[in-house]
Write a protein that holds these residues in place. Structure first.
Motif, mmCIF file in Angstrom:
data_model
loop_
_atom_site.group_PDB
_atom_site.id
_atom_site.type_symbol
_atom_site.label_atom_id
_atom_site.label_comp_id
_atom_site.label_asym_id
_atom_site.label_seq_id
_atom_site.Cartn_x
_atom_site.Cartn_y
_atom_site.Cartn_z
ATOM 1 N N LYS A 153 37.465 43.449 60.390
ATOM 2 C CA LYS A 153 38.766 44.107 60.482
ATOM 3 C C LYS A 153 39.252 44.652 59.145
ATOM 4 O O LYS A 153 39.882 45.695 59.085
ATOM 5 C CB LYS A 153 39.812 43.123 61.014
ATOM 6 C CG LYS A 153 39.617 42.741 62.452
ATOM 7 C CD LYS A 153 40.534 41.616 62.852
ATOM 8 C CE LYS A 153 41.939 42.095 63.055
ATOM 9 N NZ LYS A 153 42.815 41.023 63.567
ATOM 10 N N HIS A 154 38.993 43.925 58.031
ATOM 11 C CA HIS A 154 39.609 44.252 56.748
ATOM 12 C C HIS A 154 38.631 44.674 55.663
ATOM 13 O O HIS A 154 39.043 44.977 54.548
ATOM 14 C CB HIS A 154 40.431 43.060 56.245
ATOM 15 C CG HIS A 154 41.481 42.635 57.211
ATOM 16 N ND1 HIS A 154 41.401 41.461 57.924
ATOM 17 C CD2 HIS A 154 42.621 43.236 57.614
ATOM 18 C CE1 HIS A 154 42.459 41.357 58.710
ATOM 19 N NE2 HIS A 154 43.212 42.415 58.546
ATOM 20 N N GLY A 155 37.330 44.671 55.931
ATOM 21 C CA GLY A 155 36.352 45.111 54.943
ATOM 22 C C GLY A 155 35.922 44.007 53.992
ATOM 23 O O GLY A 155 36.119 42.821 54.238
ATOM 24 N N GLN A 156 35.331 44.414 52.863
ATOM 25 C CA GLN A 156 34.764 43.471 51.899
ATOM 26 C C GLN A 156 35.870 42.678 51.215
ATOM 27 O O GLN A 156 36.874 43.215 50.792
ATOM 28 C CB GLN A 156 33.949 44.216 50.850
ATOM 29 C CG GLN A 156 33.264 43.304 49.858
ATOM 30 C CD GLN A 156 32.371 44.069 48.893
ATOM 31 O OE1 GLN A 156 32.205 45.262 49.003
ATOM 32 N NE2 GLN A 156 31.809 43.357 47.958
ATOM 33 N N PHE A 157 35.645 41.362 51.095
ATOM 34 C CA PHE A 157 36.624 40.525 50.407
ATOM 35 C C PHE A 157 35.983 39.641 49.354
ATOM 36 O O PHE A 157 36.663 39.116 48.494
ATOM 37 C CB PHE A 157 37.400 39.641 51.405
ATOM 38 C CG PHE A 157 36.533 38.708 52.193
ATOM 39 C CD1 PHE A 157 36.184 37.477 51.700
ATOM 40 C CD2 PHE A 157 36.059 39.081 53.435
ATOM 41 C CE1 PHE A 157 35.379 36.615 52.423
ATOM 42 C CE2 PHE A 157 35.268 38.236 54.170
ATOM 43 C CZ PHE A 157 34.911 36.995 53.665
ATOM 44 N N ARG A 158 34.697 39.430 49.391
ATOM 45 C CA ARG A 158 34.027 38.585 48.408
ATOM 46 C C ARG A 158 33.482 39.469 47.295
ATOM 47 O O ARG A 158 32.733 40.398 47.536
ATOM 48 C CB ARG A 158 32.903 37.789 49.056
ATOM 49 C CG ARG A 158 32.320 36.743 48.114
ATOM 50 C CD ARG A 158 31.229 35.932 48.766
ATOM 51 N NE ARG A 158 31.726 35.236 49.926
ATOM 52 C CZ ARG A 158 30.995 34.988 51.010
ATOM 53 N NH1 ARG A 158 29.756 35.371 51.081
ATOM 54 N NH2 ARG A 158 31.520 34.361 52.039
ATOM 55 N N ASP A 184 30.428 34.066 56.154
ATOM 56 C CA ASP A 184 29.017 33.991 55.775
ATOM 57 C C ASP A 184 28.511 35.232 55.046
ATOM 58 O O ASP A 184 27.563 35.152 54.276
ATOM 59 C CB ASP A 184 28.149 33.717 57.001
ATOM 60 C CG ASP A 184 28.422 34.692 58.144
ATOM 61 O OD1 ASP A 184 29.476 35.337 58.128
ATOM 62 O OD2 ASP A 184 27.574 34.782 59.054
ATOM 63 N N VAL A 185 29.131 36.384 55.243
ATOM 64 C CA VAL A 185 28.637 37.621 54.630
ATOM 65 C C VAL A 185 29.587 38.228 53.600
ATOM 66 O O VAL A 185 29.207 39.132 52.870
ATOM 67 C CB VAL A 185 28.311 38.680 55.715
ATOM 68 C CG1 VAL A 185 27.156 38.234 56.569
ATOM 69 C CG2 VAL A 185 29.523 38.989 56.566
ATOM 70 N N GLY A 186 30.826 37.784 53.539
ATOM 71 C CA GLY A 186 31.787 38.324 52.582
ATOM 72 C C GLY A 186 32.404 39.637 52.990
ATOM 73 O O GLY A 186 33.037 40.307 52.197
ATOM 74 N N CYS A 243 43.217 35.325 58.330
ATOM 75 C CA CYS A 243 42.210 35.967 59.174
ATOM 76 C C CYS A 243 40.946 35.110 59.244
ATOM 77 O O CYS A 243 40.529 34.705 60.317
ATOM 78 C CB CYS A 243 41.889 37.369 58.658
ATOM 79 S SG CYS A 243 40.572 38.201 59.568
ATOM 80 N N GLY A 244 40.297 34.843 58.115
ATOM 81 C CA GLY A 244 39.161 33.934 58.051
ATOM 82 C C GLY A 244 37.837 34.471 58.569
ATOM 83 O O GLY A 244 36.851 33.739 58.580
ATOM 84 N N ALA A 265 35.509 24.203 47.331
ATOM 85 C CA ALA A 265 35.706 25.636 47.133
ATOM 86 C C ALA A 265 37.097 25.912 46.586
ATOM 87 O O ALA A 265 38.070 25.284 46.990
ATOM 88 C CB ALA A 265 35.511 26.379 48.454
ATOM 89 N N ALA A 266 37.185 26.868 45.661
ATOM 90 C CA ALA A 266 38.475 27.224 45.074
ATOM 91 C C ALA A 266 39.362 27.912 46.108
ATOM 92 O O ALA A 266 40.561 27.733 46.110
ATOM 93 C CB ALA A 266 38.281 28.134 43.863
ATOM 94 N N GLU A 267 38.764 28.715 46.977
ATOM 95 C CA GLU A 267 39.512 29.398 48.025
ATOM 96 C C GLU A 267 38.835 29.101 49.353
ATOM 97 O O GLU A 267 37.625 28.928 49.409
ATOM 98 C CB GLU A 267 39.508 30.912 47.792
ATOM 99 C CG GLU A 267 40.265 31.339 46.569
ATOM 100 C CD GLU A 267 40.289 32.858 46.421
ATOM 101 O OE1 GLU A 267 39.875 33.567 47.357
ATOM 102 O OE2 GLU A 267 40.712 33.322 45.365
ATOM 103 N N PRO A 268 39.587 29.054 50.445
ATOM 104 C CA PRO A 268 38.957 28.848 51.749
ATOM 105 C C PRO A 268 37.986 29.982 52.063
ATOM 106 O O PRO A 268 38.174 31.108 51.628
ATOM 107 C CB PRO A 268 40.133 28.864 52.733
ATOM 108 C CG PRO A 268 41.343 28.665 51.908
ATOM 109 C CD PRO A 268 41.030 29.146 50.524
ATOM 110 N N ALA A 269 36.934 29.654 52.808
ATOM 111 C CA ALA A 269 35.946 30.668 53.171
ATOM 112 C C ALA A 269 36.549 31.657 54.156
ATOM 113 O O ALA A 269 37.450 31.330 54.912
ATOM 114 C CB ALA A 269 34.733 29.989 53.791
ATOM 115 N N GLY A 270 36.047 32.864 54.147
ATOM 116 C CA GLY A 270 36.486 33.875 55.102
ATOM 117 C C GLY A 270 37.523 34.822 54.522
ATOM 118 O O GLY A 270 38.021 34.654 53.412
#
Length: 152
Positions: free
Chosen positions: A42-47, A36-38, A31-32, A12-17
């Protein structure tokens, strides 16, 4: 050779989470959550879907993600010694989601001036309450990353 390379899969180019930084006193950690859902609770959508280079986006709709971190003495001592604003920007146009990089600021974390993460996606800006002394937050340790053209 790692198992990732043996199976023919690319790592993976970036760590999951969630990529947001959390703070415990002067130490930060990723945070991480929500790998599984992106979406981080705490911080909202990141994927986001990567931008299609064959269809240039005019980036007419931007999203600013801002967060303020309170730096405390330690996990046992809740005394706040500094505040840091974390800022990141991405295009919010449908199908784009391209992240923007901060230019003109050094990489690292410094108590006396803004700096960005090594990938240039997040700006860390030290802030202080208007009523605080001008040297508030300057006692925390910092670091800077220097890039050299000669590869050293």
């Amino acid at each position: 050779m790692s198992d990732d390379h043996r199976s023919g899969e690319q790592p993976a180019a970036e760590p999951a989470g969630c990529p947001k930084q959390e703070w415990d006193g002067p130490f930060s950690y990723r945070c991480g959550l929500g790998a599984d859902v992106g979406v981080c609770a705490k911080h909202g959508q990141f994927r986001h879907e990567p931008a299609d280079p064959d269809k240039p986006c005019p980036h007419t709709d931007m999203h600013l993600d801002a967060d303020v971190q309170r730096l405390t003495v330690s996990g046992d001592d809740p005394t706040v010694v500094a505040y840091i604003a974390e800022l990141s920007i991405r295009c919010a146009a449908p199908g784009c989601g391209e992240r923007f990089r901060w230019t003109g600021v050094p990489a690292g974390m410094m108590p006396n001036r803004p700096a960005c993460t090594p990938d240039e996606f997040v700006l860390h800006a030290p802030i202080r309450p208007a009523t605080a002394d001008p040297d508030f937050g300057l006692g925390i340790p910092g670091f800077a990353i220097q890039y050299r053209g000669d590869g050293r």
